[in-house]
Design a protein around this motif. Structure first.
Motif, PDB file in Angstrom:
ATOM      1  N   LYS A  60      56.575 -49.992  12.814  1.00 34.61           N
ATOM      2  CA  LYS A  60      55.920 -50.313  11.592  1.00 34.61           C
ATOM      3  C   LYS A  60      55.491 -48.964  10.881  1.00 34.61           C
ATOM      4  CE  LYS A  60      55.708 -54.829  12.797  1.00 34.61           C
ATOM      5  NZ  LYS A  60      56.250 -55.709  11.876  1.00 34.61           N
ATOM      6  N   SER A  94      53.268 -52.589   3.172  1.00 32.98           N
ATOM      7  CA  SER A  94      51.929 -53.400   3.637  1.00 32.98           C
ATOM      8  C   SER A  94      50.871 -52.525   4.437  1.00 32.98           C
ATOM      9  CB  SER A  94      52.607 -54.498   4.497  1.00 32.98           C
ATOM     10  OG  SER A  94      51.307 -55.059   5.351  1.00 32.98           O
ATOM     11  N   GLN A 133      48.859 -53.601   6.332  1.00 33.61           N
ATOM     12  CA  GLN A 133      48.542 -54.148   7.740  1.00 33.61           C
ATOM     13  C   GLN A 133      49.575 -53.721   8.599  1.00 33.61           C
ATOM     14  OE1 GLN A 133      46.308 -55.865   8.981  1.00 33.61           O
ATOM     15  NE2 GLN A 133      45.140 -55.449   6.918  1.00 33.61           N
ATOM     16  N   ASP A 134      50.904 -53.738   8.049  1.00 37.01           N
ATOM     17  CA  ASP A 134      51.909 -52.984   8.750  1.00 37.01           C
ATOM     18  C   ASP A 134      51.642 -51.416   8.950  1.00 37.01           C
ATOM     19  OD1 ASP A 134      53.718 -55.199   8.846  1.00 37.01           O
ATOM     20  OD2 ASP A 134      54.996 -54.482   7.360  1.00 37.01           O
TER      21      ASP A 134
END
Length: 238
Positions: free
Chosen positions: A87, A96, A98-99
């Motif tokens: 990630k 992202s 979040q990634d």
């Protein structure tokens, strides 16, 4: 380094495949007593059945599990932390966060978790090597998140060398390596990515895991090397 690893105890965290496993095999061939850890039960079973390595399941996100593992293992001499995740890659405008957070959770925090848990059990004269990645300095588009993760680890190395002495600590920063890290990509996409990434580097090809492992073993065995990040990238960062 003749005999430097003989009858010494080494632990390779994340050693069930790729660079970690290649490192463990070199150390075992140098007559060290080697334990590898991982989370894939099938890979660990295969290691037990086909090699002379000890293999134990450990989740490096779980501090209690790490504490129990090192307590059970007892004093040892060499530590390699070869933990990673897939990630955090992508152009920043589309990345992202979040990634990216998941990328830190997959590599940065597990490496520090492992290091802290291991320190009380390391013998005087011991050595630690972190496995980072050349994205920390390569300045390539699409790698800002990976640069943040790996750069954060590498910036800590010279400071930790001061804090942890006489223990030694270094990092090896690989470039593009043929390992299971690429399993997230279909074969055709992987080959295309490799061609794009390696087309302009001096080495002109993807590295083998054993080539990175050689650099890791060097950092472990050279008793005057500490606080250093070695770029084993085929010239990728030039």
């Amino acid at each position: 380094m003749n005999g430097v690893f003989e009858n010494k105890k080494a632990i390779v965290i994340g050693g069930s495949s790729g660079i970690g496993l290649a490192t463990a095999q070199i150390l075992a061939n140098s007559k060290a007593h080697v334990t590898v850890t991982g989370r894939d039960a099938d890979k660990l079973k295969a290691i037990r059945e086909t090699t002379n390595l000890r293999a134990q399941p450990v989740d490096s996100n779980d501090r209690a599990a790490l504490d129990a593992f090192f307590k059970q293992t007892g004093a040892f001499d060499y530590l390699v932390i070869s933990l990673s995740g897939s990630k955090g890659m992508g152009n920043f405008t589309e990345l992202s966060l979040q990634d990216l957070r998941a990328g830190f959770e997959g590599k940065f925090w597990p490496q520090l978790n492992t290091l802290q848990a291991a320190l009380p059990y390391m013998n005087n004269g011991g050595s630690i090597t972190l496995v980072t990645a050349i994205s920390s300095v390569a300045q390539k588009p699409g790698t800002s998140g990976l640069a943040a993760i790996n750069g954060a680890l590498e910036l800590m190395v010279p400071v930790l060398a001061q804090e942890l002495k006489p223990l030694r600590i270094n990092a090896v920063s690989p470039g593009v390596v043929d390992t299971p890290w690429w399993s997230f990509a279909p074969e055709e996409a992987k080959q295309q990515a490799w061609q794009q990434l390696t087309g302009n580097i001096p080495a002109g090809r993807v590295a083998r895991a054993e080539e990175i492992a050689d650099a890791i073993v060097f950092t472990l065995g050279n008793s005057y090397l500490t606080g250093t990040v070695i770029h084993c990238d085929g010239g990728f960062s030039c």
